[in-house]
Design a protein around this motif. Sequence first.
Motif, PDB file in Angstrom:
ATOM      1  N   GLU A  42      -5.716  51.384   6.932  1.00 43.63           N
ATOM      2  CA  GLU A  42      -4.451  51.292   6.203  1.00 43.63           C
ATOM      3  C   GLU A  42      -3.314  52.009   6.941  1.00 43.63           C
ATOM      4  O   GLU A  42      -2.191  51.487   7.019  1.00 43.63           O
ATOM      5  N   LEU A  43      -3.598  53.197   7.491  1.00 41.73           N
ATOM      6  CA  LEU A  43      -2.556  53.917   8.222  1.00 41.73           C
ATOM      7  C   LEU A  43      -2.144  53.171   9.493  1.00 41.73           C
ATOM      8  O   LEU A  43      -0.972  53.141   9.851  1.00 41.73           O
ATOM      9  N   SER A  44      -3.106  52.560  10.179  1.00 42.92           N
ATOM     10  CA  SER A  44      -2.789  51.795  11.391  1.00 42.92           C
ATOM     11  C   SER A  44      -1.904  50.606  11.056  1.00 42.92           C
ATOM     12  O   SER A  44      -0.948  50.294  11.784  1.00 42.92           O
ATOM     13  N   ALA A  45      -2.220  49.929   9.940  1.00 41.27           N
ATOM     14  CA  ALA A  45      -1.403  48.777   9.541  1.00 41.27           C
ATOM     15  C   ALA A  45       0.012  49.220   9.180  1.00 41.27           C
ATOM     16  O   ALA A  45       1.001  48.562   9.529  1.00 41.27           O
ATOM     17  N   THR A  46       0.135  50.362   8.478  1.00 44.05           N
ATOM     18  CA  THR A  46       1.455  50.876   8.124  1.00 44.05           C
ATOM     19  C   THR A  46       2.259  51.233   9.373  1.00 44.05           C
ATOM     20  O   THR A  46       3.443  50.906   9.481  1.00 44.05           O
ATOM     21  N   ALA A  47       1.608  51.898  10.328  1.00 43.53           N
ATOM     22  CA  ALA A  47       2.293  52.272  11.566  1.00 43.53           C
ATOM     23  C   ALA A  47       2.760  51.043  12.322  1.00 43.53           C
ATOM     24  O   ALA A  47       3.865  51.009  12.877  1.00 43.53           O
ATOM     25  N   ALA A  48       1.924  50.010  12.347  1.00 42.13           N
ATOM     26  CA  ALA A  48       2.298  48.784  13.058  1.00 42.13           C
ATOM     27  C   ALA A  48       3.493  48.111  12.404  1.00 42.13           C
ATOM     28  O   ALA A  48       4.415  47.655  13.083  1.00 42.13           O
ATOM     29  N   ARG A  49       3.488  48.041  11.056  1.00 48.51           N
ATOM     30  CA  ARG A  49       4.620  47.418  10.355  1.00 48.51           C
ATOM     31  C   ARG A  49       5.899  48.201  10.586  1.00 48.51           C
ATOM     32  O   ARG A  49       6.964  47.623  10.805  1.00 48.51           O
ATOM     33  N   ALA A 100       1.485  65.455   5.310  1.00 53.45           N
ATOM     34  CA  ALA A 100       0.789  64.807   6.422  1.00 53.45           C
ATOM     35  C   ALA A 100       1.154  63.335   6.511  1.00 53.45           C
ATOM     36  O   ALA A 100       1.374  62.800   7.604  1.00 53.45           O
ATOM     37  N   LEU A 101       1.212  62.654   5.357  1.00 50.92           N
ATOM     38  CA  LEU A 101       1.576  61.236   5.362  1.00 50.92           C
ATOM     39  C   LEU A 101       2.994  61.057   5.866  1.00 50.92           C
ATOM     40  O   LEU A 101       3.271  60.143   6.651  1.00 50.92           O
ATOM     41  N   ALA A 102       3.903  61.954   5.434  1.00 51.11           N
ATOM     42  CA  ALA A 102       5.277  61.861   5.919  1.00 51.11           C
ATOM     43  C   ALA A 102       5.333  62.038   7.431  1.00 51.11           C
ATOM     44  O   ALA A 102       6.074  61.347   8.127  1.00 51.11           O
ATOM     45  N   ALA A 103       4.507  62.965   7.948  1.00 53.40           N
ATOM     46  CA  ALA A 103       4.474  63.173   9.399  1.00 53.40           C
ATOM     47  C   ALA A 103       3.969  61.932  10.108  1.00 53.40           C
ATOM     48  O   ALA A 103       4.489  61.528  11.148  1.00 53.40           O
ATOM     49  N   CYS A 104       2.947  61.295   9.538  1.00 49.62           N
ATOM     50  CA  CYS A 104       2.399  60.077  10.140  1.00 49.62           C
ATOM     51  C   CYS A 104       3.443  58.963  10.164  1.00 49.62           C
ATOM     52  O   CYS A 104       3.615  58.275  11.171  1.00 49.62           O
ATOM     53  N   LEU A 105       4.124  58.798   9.032  1.00 47.76           N
ATOM     54  CA  LEU A 105       5.123  57.739   8.969  1.00 47.76           C
ATOM     55  C   LEU A 105       6.301  58.031   9.896  1.00 47.76           C
ATOM     56  O   LEU A 105       6.847  57.127  10.520  1.00 47.76           O
ATOM     57  N   ALA A 106       6.680  59.314   9.997  1.00 46.92           N
ATOM     58  CA  ALA A 106       7.762  59.667  10.917  1.00 46.92           C
ATOM     59  C   ALA A 106       7.367  59.368  12.355  1.00 46.92           C
ATOM     60  O   ALA A 106       8.152  58.879  13.160  1.00 46.92           O
ATOM     61  N   ALA A 107       6.102  59.668  12.693  1.00 43.71           N
ATOM     62  CA  ALA A 107       5.628  59.373  14.050  1.00 43.71           C
ATOM     63  C   ALA A 107       5.639  57.877  14.303  1.00 43.71           C
ATOM     64  O   ALA A 107       6.043  57.414  15.363  1.00 43.71           O
ATOM     65  N   ALA A 108       5.190  57.122  13.296  1.00 44.37           N
ATOM     66  CA  ALA A 108       5.197  55.659  13.471  1.00 44.37           C
ATOM     67  C   ALA A 108       6.614  55.148  13.666  1.00 44.37           C
ATOM     68  O   ALA A 108       6.861  54.280  14.503  1.00 44.37           O
ATOM     69  N   ALA A 109       7.568  55.712  12.912  1.00 39.74           N
ATOM     70  CA  ALA A 109       8.949  55.284  13.068  1.00 39.74           C
ATOM     71  C   ALA A 109       9.494  55.676  14.437  1.00 39.74           C
ATOM     72  O   ALA A 109      10.241  54.938  15.069  1.00 39.74           O
ATOM     73  N   ALA A 110       9.074  56.865  14.903  1.00 39.79           N
ATOM     74  CA  ALA A 110       9.526  57.307  16.222  1.00 39.79           C
ATOM     75  C   ALA A 110       9.030  56.372  17.305  1.00 39.79           C
ATOM     76  O   ALA A 110       9.733  56.083  18.271  1.00 39.79           O
ATOM     77  N   PHE A 111       7.796  55.906  17.150  1.00 39.72           N
ATOM     78  CA  PHE A 111       7.248  54.980  18.131  1.00 39.72           C
ATOM     79  C   PHE A 111       7.826  53.580  17.952  1.00 39.72           C
ATOM     80  O   PHE A 111       7.688  52.742  18.827  1.00 39.72           O
ATOM     81  N   GLY A 112       8.491  53.330  16.794  1.00 39.46           N
ATOM     82  CA  GLY A 112       8.981  51.979  16.512  1.00 39.46           C
ATOM     83  C   GLY A 112      10.004  51.500  17.517  1.00 39.46           C
ATOM     84  O   GLY A 112       9.972  50.352  17.941  1.00 39.46           O
ATOM     85  N   GLY A 113      10.933  52.408  17.909  1.00 46.74           N
ATOM     86  CA  GLY A 113      11.938  52.003  18.887  1.00 46.74           C
ATOM     87  C   GLY A 113      11.310  51.548  20.177  1.00 46.74           C
ATOM     88  O   GLY A 113      11.713  50.548  20.767  1.00 46.74           O
ATOM     89  N   VAL A 114      10.267  52.290  20.629  1.00 41.41           N
ATOM     90  CA  VAL A 114       9.565  51.905  21.852  1.00 41.41           C
ATOM     91  C   VAL A 114       8.852  50.581  21.654  1.00 41.41           C
ATOM     92  O   VAL A 114       8.863  49.703  22.525  1.00 41.41           O
ATOM     93  N   ALA A 115       8.224  50.406  20.487  1.00 44.56           N
ATOM     94  CA  ALA A 115       7.482  49.163  20.247  1.00 44.56           C
ATOM     95  C   ALA A 115       8.407  47.957  20.258  1.00 44.56           C
ATOM     96  O   ALA A 115       8.087  46.918  20.846  1.00 44.56           O
ATOM     97  N   VAL A 116       9.568  48.093  19.604  1.00 44.11           N
ATOM     98  CA  VAL A 116      10.525  46.981  19.579  1.00 44.11           C
ATOM     99  C   VAL A 116      11.040  46.695  20.980  1.00 44.11           C
ATOM    100  O   VAL A 116      11.177  45.542  21.391  1.00 44.11           O
ATOM    101  N   TRP A 117      11.334  47.785  21.737  1.00 46.86           N
ATOM    102  CA  TRP A 117      11.807  47.599  23.112  1.00 46.86           C
ATOM    103  C   TRP A 117      10.753  46.880  23.944  1.00 46.86           C
ATOM    104  O   TRP A 117      11.060  45.951  24.685  1.00 46.86           O
ATOM    105  N   GLN A 118       9.476  47.306  23.814  1.00 47.40           N
ATOM    106  CA  GLN A 118       8.414  46.656  24.576  1.00 47.40           C
ATOM    107  C   GLN A 118       8.273  45.193  24.161  1.00 47.40           C
ATOM    108  O   GLN A 118       8.057  44.322  25.011  1.00 47.40           O
ATOM    109  N   ASN A 119       8.403  44.928  22.862  1.00 48.95           N
ATOM    110  CA  ASN A 119       8.301  43.556  22.394  1.00 48.95           C
ATOM    111  C   ASN A 119       9.431  42.708  22.956  1.00 48.95           C
ATOM    112  O   ASN A 119       9.221  41.555  23.356  1.00 48.95           O
ATOM    113  N   GLN A 120      10.657  43.282  23.019  1.00 52.08           N
ATOM    114  CA  GLN A 120      11.795  42.543  23.562  1.00 52.08           C
ATOM    115  C   GLN A 120      11.605  42.273  25.045  1.00 52.08           C
ATOM    116  O   GLN A 120      11.930  41.180  25.540  1.00 52.08           O
TER     117      GLN A 120
END
Length: 251
Positions: A42-49, A100-120
Amino acid sequence: MSTAELHTLTGAYALHALPEEERLAFERHLGACEACTQEVRELSATAARLGLAVSAVPPPGLRERVLREIATVRQEAPPHSTSERSGVAPGRAGRWSSYALAACLAAAAAFGGVAVWQNQVAQDARQEALQARQQNEQLARVLAAPDARTSSGELEGGARGTVVVSRSANRAVFLASDMARPPGGKVYQLWFNDDGSMRSAGLMDPSATDDTVLLDGPVDGASGMGITVEPAGGSEEPTTQPVALMDFPDA
């Protein structure tokens, strides 16, 4: 590392933030713990979204700060773990879990910019590859056309140029060998010669001395082609005298 401690690593594992030794220990634990397996899923799916949804580039240092927080904040263990039997107050455990969940979601959001850039970047690369393949297919059709006609000649500085024209395909290809590189910040631009009126036909690779170029646009009524030296990016009309003029072969 105790089983109770392993239960707290689901968030860090989902974000690939565990040291190698802890990662291996946690993966062995996952094989026997369905609750942790489900939580990681579930956490992996949330991070990916979140990674796909967030387009902002994270500020410098955010990733390191979040990972430091993850290392100091405990998650609430799954219901069957020994932490519930140790007498820890439910309210306190809930607060730590939220942090802890907030930290996880913040980390996922931090990685989001990189993920979108890599996808582009991947999308741009696929688009460029598709365009290159389509251009190569058109180039091959011109060269292999039954009505393809060729004209060759010497160019400035001892270079040699060959133009291949297919009237049925309504396209032309220019092949150059031993061309001197253009001056810095300049590029060779190709032109269709429409009875004295020059129409842009694309740019040559400024770093290549040998090049094969599918002229950009239809031949239509052009009687020949020219080459000029233009500023990088090309010009709407010639700004210099042609370094070469070539007549198209007769049909």
